[in-house]
Each structure stands twice: as structure tokens, then as C-alpha cells.
Scaffold this motif. Sequence first.
Motif, PDB file in Angstrom:
ATOM      1  N   GLY A  49       2.455   1.905  -3.376  1.00 58.24           N
ATOM      2  CA  GLY A  49       1.530   2.536  -4.315  1.00 58.24           C
ATOM      3  C   GLY A  49       1.253   3.994  -3.980  1.00 58.24           C
ATOM      4  O   GLY A  49       1.093   4.840  -4.864  1.00 58.24           O
ATOM      5  N   LYS A  50       1.190   4.304  -2.703  1.00 56.16           N
ATOM      6  CA  LYS A  50       0.886   5.653  -2.220  1.00 56.16           C
ATOM      7  C   LYS A  50       2.108   6.558  -2.270  1.00 56.16           C
ATOM      8  O   LYS A  50       2.011   7.750  -2.500  1.00 56.16           O
ATOM      9  CB  LYS A  50       0.376   5.552  -0.780  1.00 56.16           C
ATOM     10  CG  LYS A  50       0.098   6.856  -0.100  1.00 56.16           C
ATOM     11  CD  LYS A  50      -0.294   6.608   1.358  1.00 56.16           C
ATOM     12  CE  LYS A  50      -0.603   7.895   2.067  1.00 56.16           C
ATOM     13  NZ  LYS A  50       0.433   8.379   2.920  1.00 56.16           N
TER      14      LYS A  50
ATOM     15  N   TRP B 211       0.837  -1.196   0.000  1.00 54.89           N
ATOM     16  CA  TRP B 211       0.000   0.000   0.000  1.00 54.89           C
ATOM     17  C   TRP B 211       0.872   1.247   0.000  1.00 54.89           C
ATOM     18  O   TRP B 211       0.642   2.181  -0.772  1.00 54.89           O
ATOM     19  CB  TRP B 211      -0.925  -0.023   1.220  1.00 54.89           C
ATOM     20  CG  TRP B 211      -1.712   1.235   1.392  1.00 54.89           C
ATOM     21  CD1 TRP B 211      -2.840   1.588   0.716  1.00 54.89           C
ATOM     22  CD2 TRP B 211      -1.426   2.302   2.299  1.00 54.89           C
ATOM     23  NE1 TRP B 211      -3.280   2.820   1.150  1.00 54.89           N
ATOM     24  CE2 TRP B 211      -2.422   3.276   2.117  1.00 54.89           C
ATOM     25  CE3 TRP B 211      -0.431   2.523   3.243  1.00 54.89           C
ATOM     26  CZ2 TRP B 211      -2.449   4.465   2.843  1.00 54.89           C
ATOM     27  CZ3 TRP B 211      -0.459   3.694   3.964  1.00 54.89           C
ATOM     28  CH2 TRP B 211      -1.453   4.650   3.765  1.00 54.89           C
ATOM     29  N   TYR B 212       1.893   1.262   0.852  1.00 56.72           N
ATOM     30  CA  TYR B 212       2.809   2.398   0.902  1.00 56.72           C
ATOM     31  C   TYR B 212       3.538   2.572  -0.429  1.00 56.72           C
ATOM     32  O   TYR B 212       3.769   3.684  -0.886  1.00 56.72           O
ATOM     33  CB  TYR B 212       3.843   2.233   2.017  1.00 56.72           C
ATOM     34  CG  TYR B 212       3.664   3.188   3.168  1.00 56.72           C
ATOM     35  CD1 TYR B 212       3.580   4.564   2.963  1.00 56.72           C
ATOM     36  CD2 TYR B 212       3.600   2.729   4.467  1.00 56.72           C
ATOM     37  CE1 TYR B 212       3.415   5.440   4.020  1.00 56.72           C
ATOM     38  CE2 TYR B 212       3.440   3.591   5.533  1.00 56.72           C
ATOM     39  CZ  TYR B 212       3.349   4.945   5.292  1.00 56.72           C
ATOM     40  OH  TYR B 212       3.191   5.814   6.341  1.00 56.72           O
TER      41      TYR B 212
END
Length: 71
Positions: A38-39, A35-36
Motif C-alpha cells: 500500500g505504501k 503495508w509495504y
Amino acid sequence: MFNPEILVELANTRMPYGKYKGIRLCHIPEPYLVWYHGKGFPTGKLGMQLATLYEIKLNGLEYLLTPLIKK
């Protein structure tokens, strides 16, 4: 040149905030790191550590950190 202390630090540093506050970075679940990724990782040392950990877990190398955890 590679500095092995980076891995020792990675195995023993704790997440300073968020859902996994207080958890060793090496124990943060891979989906959170994805997730990180991608963010966008945070800036600074923590971001570098999380990005490094992402690569380690992505390549199945987290077993390298286990013996480095200080009791």
C-alpha cells in the motif's frame, strides 16, 4: 526466462533495516508486506524481492521457499 536462484536468494536474504531487521525475508509477516504494498515498495533489488515475496504469500506459495533455506 525464470532464474531459480532468485527464490534461493529470497529464502536466505535478511531484512537490512526496520522492525524486522535481521529476519529472513521469507519470514516477514504478510501484514507487513501488505503495508509495504500500500505504501510502495522501496526501489532497487530489495523492493523487487519484497514485491515478489508479497505475491508469493498472497497466493499461498511460501511453502516453496522452505526447502531453500540454508542452515
